[in-house]
Write an enzyme that holds these catalytic residues in place. Structure first.
Site, PDB file in Angstrom:
ATOM      1  N   CYS A  90     -66.834  72.208  79.154  1.00  0.00           N
ATOM      2  CA  CYS A  90     -67.660  73.338  78.702  1.00  0.00           C
ATOM      3  C   CYS A  90     -67.208  74.662  79.328  1.00  0.00           C
ATOM      4  CB  CYS A  90     -69.128  73.076  79.015  1.00  0.00           C
ATOM      5  SG  CYS A  90     -69.427  72.304  80.593  1.00  0.00           S
ATOM      6  N   HIS A 102     -73.662  78.398  81.086  1.00  0.00           N
ATOM      7  CA  HIS A 102     -72.752  78.673  82.205  1.00  0.00           C
ATOM      8  C   HIS A 102     -72.336  80.144  82.178  1.00  0.00           C
ATOM      9  CE1 HIS A 102     -72.695  74.481  82.950  1.00  0.00           C
ATOM     10  NE2 HIS A 102     -71.521  74.144  82.454  1.00  0.00           N
TER      11      HIS A 102
HETATM   12  C1  2RA Z   1     -70.710  70.352  84.362  1.00  0.00           C
HETATM   13  N1  2RA Z   1     -68.785  70.889  82.968  1.00  0.00           N
HETATM   14  O1  2RA Z   1     -71.169  71.456  84.056  1.00  0.00           O
HETATM   15  C2  2RA Z   1     -69.462  69.820  83.690  1.00  0.00           C
HETATM   16  C3  2RA Z   1     -69.772  68.649  82.814  1.00  0.00           C
HETATM   17  N2  2RA Z   1     -70.616  68.987  81.744  1.00  0.00           N
HETATM   18  O2  2RA Z   1     -71.222  69.611  85.209  1.00  0.00           O
END
Ligand code: 2RA
Length: 330
Positions: A126, A235
């Site tokens: 991601c 994120h």
């Molecule tokens: C996380 N990218 O954010 C990794 C797995 N989704 O933990």
């Protein structure tokens, strides 16, 4: 089309179902797959209940497409069994991403590498997807020399148990199951996944390796620090990019504004910039705080935010399937 969703009860699996419906993917038969303990239960898709079946039963149904989000071990064991019966597998785990025989795809960047024999296709991490959506168009014009990225990652990236830990800690319930080594509420953990012998986490290694494969460019260097923060909507990434070539900042912003899948939110005088609260539930990659780095030539800083469960996972996987369909590969 017969479509299996492997890991249908997980957070990403549930978003995959939502995205498939939103995008009206042409499903003639939905085949939800989950762990043995879930077989017989049902998932809801477009208002109807669909019984969860076992991997073996799903394979026997000969789906044309299988969207996997069930972890690396499950994918390593079962994806080849689907593929050998002609199923196209799009796998959201890290199992196949750096396998030289497998394609690692962000459709807006490198879907053209896909061919009919690519029966196991890797969906990137991601935090990688949102990063390369911005790096790629800039690299094509300004030739990236070095990237330094620091991430601020949502607990949804870890899964439902992590979300439950955060919400329990917010509610003052110290008895909640601990997914992280420390409390996550009022905290920031400089650890996403496990450490290697060089004291980098698996998440940081994904960020440092996957972009070069997707962008087809090994000429630039990239270093990363991945941090978990008590956020749920997506994120965030602080990115410093040094280019080989000079750039005009307005041209950079215009280039990103004209990049499909990217939305520029950059008006700091009016406090307009990307935030997880805004990105949650959306498929765009949001970029802002675009500014020259005065500490060295040909360098800029910027801020990238995206919903890690959507463009960072489910939507990107469905977009790969849409591409296969559009090119009559599936
Ligand atoms: C996380 N990218 O954010 C990794 C797995 N989704 O933990």
């Amino acid at each position: 089309m017969k479509v299996a969703v492997v890991g249908a009860t997980g957070m990403v699996g549930q978003i995959m179902l939502k995205v498939l419906s939103e995008r009206k993917f042409p499903i003639s038969e939905l085949i939800p797959v989950a762990s043995e303990k879930s077989v017989g239960k049902a998932v809801t898709y477009e208002g109807a209940a669909y019984p969860i079946v076992s991997m073996k039963d799903a394979i026997e149904k000969r789906p044309q497409l299988a969207l996997f989000s069930a972890g690396g071990e499950t994918s390593l064991q079962w994806a080849p069994q689907f593929a050998e019966h002609g199923t196209f597998v799009v796998d959201n785990s890290s199992a196949w991403r750096m396998d030289p025989s497998k394609k690692l795809v962000v459709p807006e960047i490198n879907a053209q590498v896909l061919q009919s024999e690519d029966k196991i296709i890797a969906n990137p991490n991601c935090s990688t997807i949102q990063l390369v959506m911005v790096l790629h168009p800039l690299n094509q014009v300004y030739n990236i020399k070095r990237v330094v990225v620091s991430t601020y990652q949502s607990v949804t990236g870890t899964g439902k148990a992590a979300v439950d830990q955060l919400n329990s800690e917010i509610a003052g319930d110290a008895s909640a199951q601990k997914v992280y080594p420390y409390e996550i509420f009022k905290n920031a953990l400089p650890q996403c996944d496990v450490f290697d012998e060089m004291d980098y986490t698996k998440e940081e290694l994904k960020l440092m390796r996957e972009p070069k494969k997707i962008m087809g460019d090994n000429t630039f260097s990239l270093t990363a620090t991945a941090v978990r923060v008590p956020v749920q909507g997506g994120h965030s990434e602080s990115v410093n990019i040094e280019f080989e070539n000079e750039f005009d900042l307005k041209d950079v912003v215009d280039l990103l504004r004209n990049t499909p899948g990217v939305e520029v939110m950059d008006d700091v005088k009016n406090k307009i910039y990307p935030m997880p609260l805004y990105s949650e539930g959306k498929d765009e990659v949001f970029v802002g705080r675009i500014r020259r780095d005065p500490s060295q030539p040909n360098t800029l800083n910027l801020w990238i935010v995206a919903d890690n469960l959507r463009k960072g996972a489910a939507t990107n996987a469905v977009q790969i399937a849409e591409y296969l369909l559009s090119k009559n590969l599936i």
